[in-house]
Scaffold this motif. Structure first.
Motif, PDB file in Angstrom:
ATOM      1  N   GLU A 216       0.850  -1.130   0.204  1.00 52.76           N
ATOM      2  CA  GLU A 216       0.036   0.098  -0.176  1.00 52.76           C
ATOM      3  C   GLU A 216       1.065   1.366   0.162  1.00 52.76           C
ATOM      4  OE1 GLU A 216      -3.260   2.221  -0.359  1.00 52.76           O
ATOM      5  OE2 GLU A 216      -3.344  -0.042  -0.231  1.00 52.76           O
ATOM      6  N   ARG A 219       2.258   1.917  -3.330  1.00 52.36           N
ATOM      7  CA  ARG A 219       1.263   2.575  -4.388  1.00 52.36           C
ATOM      8  C   ARG A 219       1.210   3.982  -4.108  1.00 52.36           C
ATOM      9  NH1 ARG A 219      -1.172  -2.559  -3.496  1.00 52.36           N
ATOM     10  NH2 ARG A 219      -2.403  -2.004  -1.788  1.00 52.36           N
ATOM     11  N   ARG A 223       1.908   6.888  -6.826  1.00 52.44           N
ATOM     12  CA  ARG A 223       0.894   7.593  -7.313  1.00 52.44           C
ATOM     13  C   ARG A 223       1.402   9.248  -6.802  1.00 52.44           C
ATOM     14  NH1 ARG A 223      -3.668   6.210  -3.717  1.00 52.44           N
ATOM     15  NH2 ARG A 223      -3.492   4.435  -4.940  1.00 52.44           N
TER      16      ARG A 223
END
Length: 237
Positions: A216, A219, A223
Motif C-alpha cells: 500500500e 502504491r 501515485r
C-alpha cells in the motif's frame, strides 16, 4: 503345614508414587520433561498475546494507510502505536524525499521495495523469537523420555538378576516407572509440536499483513510521483 510365602509389598502405581520410587536418573529425566512442558505452555500464553496484539496494530495501520490519498497523508495519520508499519511509513517517506524530478521512477520504486522488504523480514524475525524452543522440545522430548525408559528398564533387569525371580509383581513396578518417562516425553513433545505449527501459521499471516502494508505504501509513493510528473508537464506547457 508349610507357611505360605509372604506376598510382596504393594506398590503405589499412581504417577506420583512411581515418580518417587524411580531411580535418580529417571527422576531427573521426568523433572526435565515437566519443566519443558511448563515452558511450552508459558511460551504459548506469552507469544499468543504478543502475536495477537501485533496483528491488531498492523490491522489498524492498514486501515489508516488505506484511507490515505497520498504518502504525506499516510505519514500524518501514522502513529508509533501502529508498530512496525510506522517504521515502514517513515522509511518510505525518507526514500521518497530523496527523489526529485528527472530521476527514474522505476529506480525509486525499487529502492522503496528494497527498504520495505528488509523491514518486513526484520519484523517477521522478531516475531519468531521464542518459538524455536518449541521446535527443540518437540524434537528432543521423546528421545529424552526414551532414555529414561531404557535406563529404568535396565535397572529393572538388574533387579530381576539380583532377586533371581521373574515374578511379574516384582518387576512390573520398575517397568511401569520407566515407561512413565516415555509418557512424559510424549506429553511434553506433542503440545510443543502442535503449538509450534500453529505459531508458524500465525506468523505467516502476520507477515502477509506487513507485506500488504508495504504494498500500500509503494502504491501511495508511486501515485505521488505520477502526480509530480503530471504537474511538471503541465508547468512546461
Amino acid at each position: 503345614m508349610e507357611e505360605a510365602a509372604p506376598l510382596p509389598a504393594a506398590h503405589d502405581l499412581s504417577p506420583w508414587g512411581m515418580f518417587m520410587a524411580a531411580d535418580i536418573v529417571v527422576k531427573s529425566v521426568m523433572v526435565g520433561l515437566a519443566l519443558a512442558s511448563v515452558l511450552t505452555w508459558t511460551v504459548l500464553i506469552a507469544k499468543a498475546i504478543d502475536l495477537g496484539a501485533a496483528k491488531r496494530r498492523v490491522a489498524r495501520a492498514l486501515g489508516a494507510i488505506g484511507s490515505a490519498r497520498s504518502l504525506a497523508e499516510a505519514a500524518e495519520h501514522s502513529r508509533p502505536a501502529y508498530g512496525p508499519v510506522h517504521g515502514f511509513v517513515r522509511a518510505t517517506v525518507a526514500e521518497h524525499d530523496l527523489w526529485f524530478a528527472g530521476m527514474d521512477k522505476g529506480g525509486l520504486r525499487d529502492r522503496i521495495a528494497s527498504r520495505l522488504e528488509r523491514l518486513v523480514a526484520s519484523s517477521s524475525r522478531r516475531m519468531t523469537k521464542g518459538t524455536g524452543i518449541l521446535a527443540t522440545i518437540g524434537s528432543t522430548a521423546p528421545f529424552v523420555g526414551l532414555f529414561g525408559t531404557v535406563w529404568g528398564i535396565m535397572n529393572s533387569f538388574i533387579g530381576i538378576s539380583e532377586a533371581q525371580t521373574t515374578n511379574l509383581a516384582v518387576v512390573a513396578p520398575g517397568i511401569a516407572e520407566a515407561l512413565l518417562a516415555t509418557a512424559m516425553g510424549l506429553v511434553a513433545a506433542i503440545p510443543a509440536v502442535v503449538i509450534y505449527n500453529a505459531f508458524a501459521r500465525g506468523i505467516a499471516g502476520y507477515k502477509a499483513l506487513l507485506m500488504d502494508a508495504a504494498a500500500e505504501l509503494q502504491r501511495l509513493a508511486s501515485r505521488d510521483v505520477d502526480r509530480a510528473m503530471v504537474s511538471l508537464r503541465k508547468a512546461a506547457e
